[in-house]
Scaffold this motif. Structure first.
Motif, PDB file in Angstrom:
ATOM      1  N   ARG A 119       0.825  -1.217   0.000  1.00 50.01           N
ATOM      2  CA  ARG A 119       0.000   0.000   0.000  1.00 50.01           C
ATOM      3  C   ARG A 119       0.857   1.264   0.000  1.00 50.01           C
ATOM      4  NH1 ARG A 119      -5.315  -0.872   2.073  1.00 50.01           N
ATOM      5  NH2 ARG A 119      -5.560   1.400   2.044  1.00 50.01           N
ATOM      6  N   ARG A 120       2.049   1.135  -0.519  1.00 48.11           N
ATOM      7  CA  ARG A 120       2.968   2.281  -0.561  1.00 48.11           C
ATOM      8  C   ARG A 120       3.658   2.353  -1.910  1.00 48.11           C
ATOM      9  NH1 ARG A 120       3.422   0.126   4.514  1.00 48.11           N
ATOM     10  NH2 ARG A 120       3.276   1.580   6.294  1.00 48.11           N
ATOM     11  N   LEU A 121       4.049   3.601  -2.254  1.00 50.46           N
ATOM     12  CA  LEU A 121       4.960   3.817  -3.368  1.00 50.46           C
ATOM     13  C   LEU A 121       6.287   4.258  -2.771  1.00 50.46           C
ATOM     14  CD1 LEU A 121       2.723   5.830  -5.887  1.00 50.46           C
ATOM     15  CD2 LEU A 121       3.014   3.348  -5.703  1.00 50.46           C
ATOM     16  N   LYS A 122       7.317   3.475  -2.954  1.00 47.03           N
ATOM     17  CA  LYS A 122       8.644   3.814  -2.449  1.00 47.03           C
ATOM     18  C   LYS A 122       9.415   4.507  -3.576  1.00 47.03           C
ATOM     19  CE  LYS A 122       8.600   1.676   1.663  1.00 47.03           C
ATOM     20  NZ  LYS A 122       8.952   2.302   2.951  1.00 47.03           N
ATOM     21  N   LEU A 123       9.168   5.794  -3.738  1.00 45.95           N
ATOM     22  CA  LEU A 123       9.774   6.540  -4.841  1.00 45.95           C
ATOM     23  C   LEU A 123      11.261   6.751  -4.579  1.00 45.95           C
ATOM     24  CD1 LEU A 123       6.980   9.215  -5.427  1.00 45.95           C
ATOM     25  CD2 LEU A 123       7.274   6.993  -6.549  1.00 45.95           C
ATOM     26  N   THR A 124      12.067   6.351  -5.540  1.00 45.96           N
ATOM     27  CA  THR A 124      13.521   6.510  -5.391  1.00 45.96           C
ATOM     28  C   THR A 124      14.012   7.883  -5.816  1.00 45.96           C
ATOM     29  OG1 THR A 124      13.831   5.547  -7.588  1.00 45.96           O
ATOM     30  CG2 THR A 124      13.930   4.052  -5.708  1.00 45.96           C
ATOM     31  N   ASP A 125      13.209   8.584  -6.606  1.00 50.80           N
ATOM     32  CA  ASP A 125      13.646   9.893  -7.104  1.00 50.80           C
ATOM     33  C   ASP A 125      12.438  10.798  -7.264  1.00 50.80           C
ATOM     34  OD1 ASP A 125      15.155  11.977  -8.136  1.00 50.80           O
ATOM     35  OD2 ASP A 125      15.000  11.240 -10.183  1.00 50.80           O
ATOM     36  N   SER A 126      12.325  11.785  -6.378  1.00 51.37           N
ATOM     37  CA  SER A 126      11.275  12.795  -6.496  1.00 51.37           C
ATOM     38  C   SER A 126      11.924  14.162  -6.385  1.00 51.37           C
ATOM     39  CB  SER A 126      10.212  12.624  -5.407  1.00 51.37           C
ATOM     40  OG  SER A 126      10.735  12.990  -4.143  1.00 51.37           O
ATOM     41  N   LYS A 127      11.125  15.202  -6.440  1.00 54.10           N
ATOM     42  CA  LYS A 127      11.677  16.560  -6.390  1.00 54.10           C
ATOM     43  C   LYS A 127      12.470  16.796  -5.117  1.00 54.10           C
ATOM     44  CE  LYS A 127      10.269  21.414  -6.773  1.00 54.10           C
ATOM     45  NZ  LYS A 127       9.120  22.326  -6.929  1.00 54.10           N
ATOM     46  N   THR A 128      12.025  16.203  -4.014  1.00 52.84           N
ATOM     47  CA  THR A 128      12.696  16.386  -2.725  1.00 52.84           C
ATOM     48  C   THR A 128      13.515  15.171  -2.327  1.00 52.84           C
ATOM     49  OG1 THR A 128      10.663  15.646  -1.620  1.00 52.84           O
ATOM     50  CG2 THR A 128      10.995  18.024  -1.862  1.00 52.84           C
TER      51      THR A 128
ATOM     52  N   THR B  73       8.156   8.261   0.455  1.00 50.90           N
ATOM     53  CA  THR B  73       7.104   7.246   0.473  1.00 50.90           C
ATOM     54  C   THR B  73       5.756   7.901   0.243  1.00 50.90           C
ATOM     55  OG1 THR B  73       8.345   5.826   1.990  1.00 50.90           O
ATOM     56  CG2 THR B  73       5.966   5.463   1.847  1.00 50.90           C
ATOM     57  N   VAL B  74       4.952   7.295  -0.622  1.00 56.86           N
ATOM     58  CA  VAL B  74       3.583   7.754  -0.869  1.00 56.86           C
ATOM     59  C   VAL B  74       2.639   6.670  -0.350  1.00 56.86           C
ATOM     60  CG1 VAL B  74       1.870   8.396  -2.609  1.00 56.86           C
ATOM     61  CG2 VAL B  74       4.275   9.060  -2.902  1.00 56.86           C
ATOM     62  N   TRP B  75       1.747   7.047   0.564  1.00 59.00           N
ATOM     63  CA  TRP B  75       0.793   6.092   1.122  1.00 59.00           C
ATOM     64  C   TRP B  75      -0.438   6.029   0.217  1.00 59.00           C
ATOM     65  CZ3 TRP B  75       4.139   8.987   3.831  1.00 59.00           C
ATOM     66  CH2 TRP B  75       4.914   8.338   4.799  1.00 59.00           C
ATOM     67  N   LEU B  76      -0.878   4.823  -0.085  1.00 59.13           N
ATOM     68  CA  LEU B  76      -1.986   4.623  -1.012  1.00 59.13           C
ATOM     69  C   LEU B  76      -3.272   4.314  -0.249  1.00 59.13           C
ATOM     70  CD1 LEU B  76      -0.229   2.331  -3.653  1.00 59.13           C
ATOM     71  CD2 LEU B  76      -0.572   4.813  -3.778  1.00 59.13           C
ATOM     72  N   GLY B  77      -4.323   5.044  -0.604  1.00 62.48           N
ATOM     73  CA  GLY B  77      -5.633   4.684  -0.087  1.00 62.48           C
ATOM     74  C   GLY B  77      -6.135   3.423  -0.770  1.00 62.48           C
ATOM     75  N   GLU B  78      -7.261   2.901  -0.296  1.00 62.15           N
ATOM     76  CA  GLU B  78      -7.797   1.655  -0.839  1.00 62.15           C
ATOM     77  C   GLU B  78      -8.107   1.778  -2.323  1.00 62.15           C
ATOM     78  OE1 GLU B  78     -11.622  -1.333  -0.078  1.00 62.15           O
ATOM     79  OE2 GLU B  78     -11.068   0.174   1.425  1.00 62.15           O
ATOM     80  N   GLU B  79      -8.692   2.914  -2.726  1.00 56.22           N
ATOM     81  CA  GLU B  79      -9.056   3.095  -4.126  1.00 56.22           C
ATOM     82  C   GLU B  79      -7.815   3.204  -5.008  1.00 56.22           C
ATOM     83  OE1 GLU B  79     -11.464   3.201  -7.334  1.00 56.22           O
ATOM     84  OE2 GLU B  79     -12.055   2.868  -5.259  1.00 56.22           O
ATOM     85  N   ALA B  80      -6.784   3.913  -4.522  1.00 52.32           N
ATOM     86  CA  ALA B  80      -5.556   4.053  -5.300  1.00 52.32           C
ATOM     87  C   ALA B  80      -4.846   2.716  -5.452  1.00 52.32           C
ATOM     88  CB  ALA B  80      -4.634   5.066  -4.621  1.00 52.32           C
TER      89      ALA B  80
END
Length: 391
Positions: free
Chosen positions: A266-275, A279-286
């Motif tokens: 339920r997470r996106l472990k982004l290795t490269d973002s602007k900052t 980690t992006v937490w995903l809701g059930e729908e996402a």
């Protein structure tokens, strides 16, 4: 006059010199200079005759020069020191032509310096930052100042370039590339290619930042959902990507470049973002939305099998909003809507900032605001409460 007479005169002259020489030697040198301790280069020069003068010694025009001020009988020592300080200060400001020629030969033209700056600094940038900065360099920095030396570029040169960059790429783009140029000139100072505190970007005001004033209200969100469903059959990946942008508040680059290896439960472990990594937490729908995306065997989540490259979300969005009456709505407004609805649900700015991946609270405050209707409702609630208290 006979030869004998001339010989006699010469002998008498030599005798006179021989008589007077011991006396002259006893007096010491013809002049002597006593240098003051309070100001290097300032002194008093005394002569055998008893005359004394104030003098200043400074390096000018590539050689050391001694300037005579005036007789010590005319002004006081303190007054002479004031004059000497002004002369020495002027000598420091005036450039030695020989040194200037040496420095001109040593300091490269701007384009050569820019290549050196890129070689030394770009390895420290994130991959996405490098791609963006390379584009800015190609569009705005290469050839910006011709063959002008990096130490010869003035604030006027930069101001003219800045205005031209804004005309060609917009004020926001000009602001961003200005930050690169300013950092480059700071390094020029560190590397001895410019005098300290001479950055020509300093003092040039950036263009005002665009204020985010739009987010989708409930009725607009419902209409957007219907529009996306109508396109899902023909463009499933594009629709899924846009829906994910809205449900997560992610940036376009974060979803457009999303890899399957970054989807962890339920997470996106982004290795490269602007900052940086986040980690992006995903809701059930996402989470359910991501599960519905078919895996093509590629590392990228949103891969276009037909074109052989990642899908172009931005291009699809331009056509989509025109077809469904959302003209003027930017993709970034979806992120804005995510933050603003979070604020409307009384989520704290630190919490919203955590979800958005902001490095500071000021960034979050730009997004998370309420519109006039929300403010009116809140003002009415507060007013009713106060009215009950004072009744």
């Amino acid at each position: 006059m006979t030869a004998l007479s001339l010989r006699r005169i010469a002998e008498e002259a030599l005798a006179d010199i021989a008589i007077r020489s011991p006396a002259r030697l006893a007096l010491g040198p013809e002049r002597e200079t006593c240098w003051g301790k309070e100001l290097p280069g300032f002194g008093i020069r005394s002569y055998a005759s008893g005359r004394s003068l104030y003098v200043v010694q400074a390096r000018m025009g590539g050689r050391t020069r001694t300037i005579t001020l005036c007789s010590t009988a005319l002004i006081s020592r303190r007054q002479a020191l004031d004059v000497a300080r002004r002369i020495l200060l002027r000598a420091q400001v005036d450039e030695d032509p020989a040194d200037a020629r040496k420095r001109t030969r040593a300091n490269p033209p701007f384009d050569s310096f820019l290549a050196l700056f890129w070689e030394r600094i770009s390895p420290k940038w994130k991959p996405s930052t490098l791609v963006t900065n390379d584009q800015y360099r190609r569009l705005y920095l290469n050839g910006a100042f011709g063959r002008k030396g990096v130490d010869k570029i003035t604030q006027a040169d930069v101001a003219q370039w800045f205005a031209s960059a804004a005309e060609r790429g917009g004020q926001g783009g000009a602001n961003r590339v200005m930050s690169i140029l300013k950092a480059a000139f700071n390094k020029a100072e560190d590397w001895g290619m410019r005098p300290a505190n001479s950055n020509p970007c300093s003092g040039i005001r950036l263009y005002p930042q665009m204020r985010f004033a739009r987010f989708l209200r409930e009725e607009e969100l419902a209409r957007l959902g219907v529009a996306l469903q109508s396109e899902a059959m023909d463009s499933p990946l594009h629709v899924a990507a846009i829906a994910l942008l809205l449900l997560t508040g992610c940036r376009l680059s974060e979803i457009g470049g999303l890899l399957w290896s970054e989807v962890v439960g339920r997470r996106l472990k982004l290795t490269d973002s602007k900052t940086g990594p986040r980690t992006v937490w995903l809701g059930e729908e996402a989470a359910r939305l991501l599960q519905s995306v078919s895996q093509s065997g590629r590392a990228e989540v949103f891969w276009n099998e037909r074109t052989g490259k990642p899908i172009c979300i931005r291009s699809f969005w331009y056509d989509f909003r025109r077809r469904h009456g959302f003209e003027g709505l930017r993709i970034h407004d979806l992120r804005h809507s995510f933050a603003s609805h979070g604020a409307a649900m009384s989520e704290t700015l630190p919490m919203i900032g955590k979800l958005l991946g902001h490095a500071n609270i000021q960034s979050t405050a730009r997004y998370a605001h309420l519109d006039d209707c929300d403010l009116i409702n809140i003002a009415e609630i507060i007013g009713n409460c106060l009215e009950r208290l004072v009744a």
